[in-house]
Motif scaffolding. Sequence first.
Motif, PDB file in Angstrom:
ATOM      1  N   THR A  25      42.136  37.365  32.114  1.00  7.56           N
ATOM      2  CA  THR A  25      42.796  38.133  33.177  1.00  7.56           C
ATOM      3  C   THR A  25      44.306  38.198  33.005  1.00  7.56           C
ATOM      4  O   THR A  25      44.892  39.275  33.072  1.00  7.56           O
ATOM      5  N   ILE A  49      39.485  47.198  41.716  1.00  5.44           N
ATOM      6  CA  ILE A  49      40.047  45.911  41.301  1.00  5.44           C
ATOM      7  C   ILE A  49      41.327  46.232  40.556  1.00  5.44           C
ATOM      8  O   ILE A  49      41.324  47.005  39.593  1.00  5.44           O
ATOM      9  N   THR A 114      44.884  39.196  41.310  1.00  5.15           N
ATOM     10  CA  THR A 114      43.863  40.228  41.261  1.00  5.15           C
ATOM     11  C   THR A 114      43.603  40.645  42.695  1.00  5.15           C
ATOM     12  O   THR A 114      43.393  39.781  43.565  1.00  5.15           O
ATOM     13  N   THR A 116      41.034  42.744  44.950  1.00  9.22           N
ATOM     14  CA  THR A 116      39.730  43.394  44.990  1.00  9.22           C
ATOM     15  C   THR A 116      39.571  44.028  46.361  1.00  9.22           C
ATOM     16  O   THR A 116      39.586  43.320  47.385  1.00  9.22           O
TER      17      THR A 116
END
Length: 120
Positions: A25, A49, A114, A116
């Motif tokens: 990531t 995402i 991240t 989402t």
Amino acid sequence: MTDPREEVTSADKKRKELTAKVLATNDLLQYQDGTVASRMIVFKKAGTITLFAFDAGEGLSEHSAPYDAILTVTDGEADVTIEGVPFTVKTGEMIILPANKPHAVQARQRFKMTLTMIRE
């Protein structure tokens, strides 16, 4: 002539190149001095995402979104406020940003996250 329904954008091609692979990531998006960088890796009707890399002191001003979002810190540390209530999130932690509630993000140090977003 190409059928517009068959056209695939370069962003779509780049996202497709990420599928069916093991990904690190934090390697998918690099820090940039004095700014917030982002990269959307999934864009579907059901949700998105997006990866973000914040330089120290950078942030996202207070706003709200019509859907719940899950903010997961993958590197560093940030301050998050939800309806004026402060939270600190660190590497490996997450916080759910509820739909239609004002929230903001501020980098305490360089950090990556991240985001989402789940649409109903």
